[in-house]
Design a protein around this motif. Structure first.
Motif, short mmCIF file in Angstrom:
data_model
loop_
_atom_site.label_atom_id
_atom_site.label_comp_id
_atom_site.label_asym_id
_atom_site.label_seq_id
_atom_site.Cartn_x
_atom_site.Cartn_y
_atom_site.Cartn_z
N SER A 1 156.17 -3.06 149.21
CA SER A 1 156.74 -4.12 150.03
C SER A 1 157.19 -5.31 149.19
CB SER A 1 155.72 -4.60 151.06
OG SER A 1 155.22 -3.51 151.81
N THR A 2 158.18 -6.02 149.70
CA THR A 2 158.60 -7.27 149.08
C THR A 2 157.73 -8.41 149.61
OG1 THR A 2 160.20 -7.69 150.84
CG2 THR A 2 160.97 -6.47 148.90
N ASN A 3 157.76 -9.54 148.93
CA ASN A 3 157.00 -10.70 149.39
C ASN A 3 157.47 -11.13 150.78
OD1 ASN A 3 155.45 -10.84 147.08
ND2 ASN A 3 156.83 -12.27 146.04
N HIS A 4 158.79 -11.03 151.00
CA HIS A 4 159.32 -11.41 152.31
C HIS A 4 158.76 -10.49 153.40
CE1 HIS A 4 162.20 -11.46 155.69
NE2 HIS A 4 162.37 -12.75 155.37
N ALA A 5 158.67 -9.18 153.12
CA ALA A 5 158.14 -8.24 154.11
C ALA A 5 156.68 -8.56 154.41
CB ALA A 5 158.29 -6.81 153.60
N ILE A 6 155.91 -8.96 153.39
CA ILE A 6 154.51 -9.31 153.60
C ILE A 6 154.40 -10.53 154.50
CG2 ILE A 6 152.42 -10.14 152.44
CD1 ILE A 6 153.26 -8.44 150.02
N VAL A 7 155.24 -11.55 154.23
CA VAL A 7 155.22 -12.77 155.06
C VAL A 7 155.64 -12.44 156.48
CG1 VAL A 7 156.32 -15.01 155.41
CG2 VAL A 7 155.60 -14.31 153.12
N GLN A 8 156.71 -11.61 156.64
CA GLN A 8 157.18 -11.26 157.98
C GLN A 8 156.11 -10.51 158.75
OE1 GLN A 8 161.07 -9.46 158.07
NE2 GLN A 8 160.78 -8.59 160.11
N THR A 9 155.37 -9.62 158.08
CA THR A 9 154.30 -8.87 158.74
C THR A 9 153.15 -9.79 159.15
OG1 THR A 9 154.88 -6.92 157.43
CG2 THR A 9 152.75 -6.91 158.51
N LEU A 10 152.86 -10.77 158.30
CA LEU A 10 151.81 -11.74 158.64
C LEU A 10 152.19 -12.53 159.89
CD1 LEU A 10 150.86 -13.10 155.10
CD2 LEU A 10 149.34 -11.89 156.68
N VAL A 11 153.46 -12.98 159.94
CA VAL A 11 153.91 -13.75 161.10
C VAL A 11 153.89 -12.87 162.34
CG1 VAL A 11 155.87 -15.00 162.09
CG2 VAL A 11 155.29 -15.30 159.67
N ASN A 12 154.31 -11.60 162.22
CA ASN A 12 154.31 -10.69 163.36
C ASN A 12 152.91 -10.50 163.93
OD1 ASN A 12 153.74 -7.49 163.89
ND2 ASN A 12 155.57 -8.21 164.98
N SER A 13 151.89 -10.57 163.07
CA SER A 13 150.52 -10.36 163.54
C SER A 13 150.05 -11.45 164.50
CB SER A 13 149.56 -10.26 162.35
OG SER A 13 149.49 -11.50 161.68
N VAL A 14 150.70 -12.62 164.43
CA VAL A 14 150.32 -13.71 165.34
C VAL A 14 151.43 -14.04 166.33
CG1 VAL A 14 148.70 -14.74 163.70
CG2 VAL A 14 151.10 -15.45 163.65
N ASN A 15 152.63 -13.54 166.07
CA ASN A 15 153.76 -13.82 166.96
C ASN A 15 154.61 -12.55 167.06
OD1 ASN A 15 155.95 -14.70 168.40
ND2 ASN A 15 156.55 -16.32 166.96
N THR A 16 154.40 -11.80 168.13
CA THR A 16 155.08 -10.50 168.27
C THR A 16 156.58 -10.64 168.56
OG1 THR A 16 154.44 -10.46 170.61
CG2 THR A 16 153.00 -9.31 169.03
N ASN A 17 157.05 -11.87 168.79
CA ASN A 17 158.50 -12.06 168.95
C ASN A 17 159.24 -11.83 167.64
OD1 ASN A 17 158.40 -12.69 171.70
ND2 ASN A 17 157.89 -14.84 171.27
N ILE A 18 158.50 -11.95 166.54
CA ILE A 18 159.08 -11.67 165.23
C ILE A 18 158.82 -10.21 164.92
CG2 ILE A 18 159.06 -12.27 162.78
CD1 ILE A 18 160.03 -14.49 164.65
N PRO A 19 159.87 -9.43 164.63
CA PRO A 19 159.67 -7.99 164.41
C PRO A 19 158.91 -7.71 163.11
CG PRO A 19 161.91 -8.59 163.88
CD PRO A 19 161.29 -9.82 164.50
N LYS A 20 158.33 -6.52 163.06
CA LYS A 20 157.67 -6.07 161.83
C LYS A 20 158.71 -5.77 160.76
CE LYS A 20 153.68 -3.77 163.99
NZ LYS A 20 152.97 -2.48 164.12
N ALA A 21 158.26 -5.66 159.54
CA ALA A 21 159.14 -5.19 158.46
C ALA A 21 159.56 -3.75 158.75
CB ALA A 21 158.42 -5.29 157.13
N CYS A 22 160.69 -3.35 158.22
CA CYS A 22 161.25 -2.02 158.50
C CYS A 22 161.01 -1.07 157.34
CB CYS A 22 162.75 -2.12 158.76
SG CYS A 22 163.18 -3.14 160.19
N CYS A 23 160.86 0.21 157.68
CA CYS A 23 160.71 1.26 156.68
C CYS A 23 162.10 1.70 156.24
CB CYS A 23 159.94 2.43 157.29
SG CYS A 23 159.68 3.82 156.16
N VAL A 24 162.44 1.43 154.98
CA VAL A 24 163.79 1.69 154.48
C VAL A 24 163.72 2.30 153.08
CG1 VAL A 24 164.82 -0.18 155.82
CG2 VAL A 24 163.97 -0.62 153.50
N PRO A 25 164.83 2.92 152.64
CA PRO A 25 164.87 3.41 151.26
C PRO A 25 164.80 2.26 150.25
CG PRO A 25 166.59 4.45 152.58
CD PRO A 25 166.03 3.33 153.39
N THR A 26 163.96 2.41 149.26
CA THR A 26 163.85 1.41 148.19
C THR A 26 164.41 1.94 146.87
OG1 THR A 26 161.60 2.18 147.70
CG2 THR A 26 161.84 0.32 149.23
#
Length: 407
Positions: free
Chosen positions: A350-375
């Protein structure tokens, strides 16, 4: 050309329509069922239009204006087949059992992502010559290079000529050893041929002996670059075969430069005729690189539902493209699918941004989770016949998923 990740999105659409099958049809089965089951011409026409658009998208990705329709006379030179097999990693090294006497053109391919093969126009090879019946008279070779796109910058070009061993009786071998030398000269024709003369410039020359059978490669890059890059008139090449001892016994017999010269029974002229090979780059992606033979990956137990790579085999025969795509018959594209759970594990890349986005999603479900994509994506090589029956070996970037992650 459409980027490879766009192509993967199109293929993923197929996967969604097909469910969890690891074998993807390029024409979605769901679309086929609708086309056969729907009532009314309007619905059937709509379905056919979708399929046409689907095919057009993939053809555009391959840099083709329309679907190639190879003629029955189209021939794939063995040289390009061997080059594909070595470049794609189907065989381990040149000179092995599968590709005898093959020297991989490292220098030429290091600057090219496209290789094209051209046969000459046989009806234009004869040149009127003053010396009637002179077997040393040069033959003209005209290669139509108009199918090379304007945005493709050529780096090198070679003319390949086949020479066949002449077997002699053992009592004559020693005497003929010094008489068996031939010089092969390759020229660029500078002006339109006229009766009795050719205005030429020497491009390459080679001194060979008739005691072996092999292909000889001649550098004709200066001429081909003048025709394609500088847009100068293309009057063709001339090939001259000279016996150094001036004895006519084997004059030109072993060098296969014309269908009508000393053809032996059951000889495969389509594979032995002169071949012009161009190496170019269209500015998209990386050059061709010789890959090592891949060993099958071991299948482990399926992990949980987290983000990972899944098998997705694309079979070109599903849309009948196996008549113009010579190799491969299909390829394993893979796709990424799965959850990006909180907290993100290290193996999810994961990227740092994906980690932050996942953290925010854990407390605010209006923000989507990070996506599974080709790296990580890798290229594939394709050998195919284009719209003009020319054989092309091309490298296509970002076609295979090598790694997945949460982004």
């Amino acid at each position: 050309m459409i980027p490879g990740n766009r192509m993967l999105m199109v293929i993923l659409l197929c996967q969604v329509l097909l469910g969890e099958s690891s074998h993807a049809s390029l024409i979605p089965e769901e679309g086929k069922k609708k086309a056969s089951g729907l009532q009314g011409q309007s619905h059937l026409g709509q379905s056919h239009e979708v399929l046409r658009d689907f095919e057009a998208t993939l053809l555009h990705m391959f840099g083709l204006q329309r679907r190639p329709r190879p003629s029955r006379s189209a021939v794939v030179p063995q040289y390009l087949l061997d080059l594909y097999r070595l470049q794609s990693g189907e065989v381990e090294e040149a000179g092995g059992h599968d590709v005898p006497n093959f020297e991989y053109p490292e220098r030429s391919t290091s600057r090219a992502n496209t290789v094209r093969g051209f046969h000459h126009e046989e009806h234009m090879e004869q040149v009127s010559w003053e010396g009637e019946g002179d077997t040393a008279a040069p033959l003209r070779f005209f290669f139509n290079l108009s199918s090379i796109p304007e945005d493709e910058l050529l780096s090198t070009a070679e003319l390949r000529l086949y020479r066949k061993q002449i077997d002699e009786a053992s009592t004559e071998r020693e005497r003929l050893w010094n008489e068996g030398l031939h010089r092969i000269n390759v020229y660029e024709i500078l002006k339109p041929p006229q009766a009795g003369q050719l205005i030429t410039r020497l491009l390459d020359t080679r001194l060979v002996h008739h005691n072996t059978s092999s292909w000889e490669s001649f550098d004709v890059s200066p001429a081909v670059l003048r025709w394609t890059r500088d847009r100068l008139p293309n009057h063709g090449l001339a090939v001259e075969v000279l016996h150094l001892n001036q004895t006519p016994q084997h004059q030109g017999r072993h060098v296969r430069i014309s269908r009508s010269l000393h053809q032996t029974p059951n000889e495969d002229w389509d594979q032995l005729r002169p071949l012009l090979v161009t190496f170019g780059h269209d500015g998209k992606g990386h050059p061709l690189t010789r890959r090592t033979k891949r060993s099958p990956k071991q299948r482990g137990r399926k992990r949980n539902r987290n983000c990972r790579r899944h098998a997705l085999y694309v079979d070109f025969s599903d849309v009948g493209w196996n008549d113009w795509i010579v190799a491969p018959p299909g390829y394993q594209a893979y796709y990424c699918h799965g959850e990006c759970p909180f907290p993100l594990a290290d193996h999810l890349n994961s990227t740092n941004h994906a980690i932050v986005q996942t953290l925010v999603n854990s407390v605010n479900t209006n923000i989507p989770k990070a996506c599974c994509v080709p790296t990580e994506l890798s290229a594939i090589s394709m050998l195919y016949l284009d719209e003009t029956d020319r054989v092309v070996l091309k490298n296509y970037q970002e076609m295979v998923v090598e790694g997945c992650g949460c982004r």
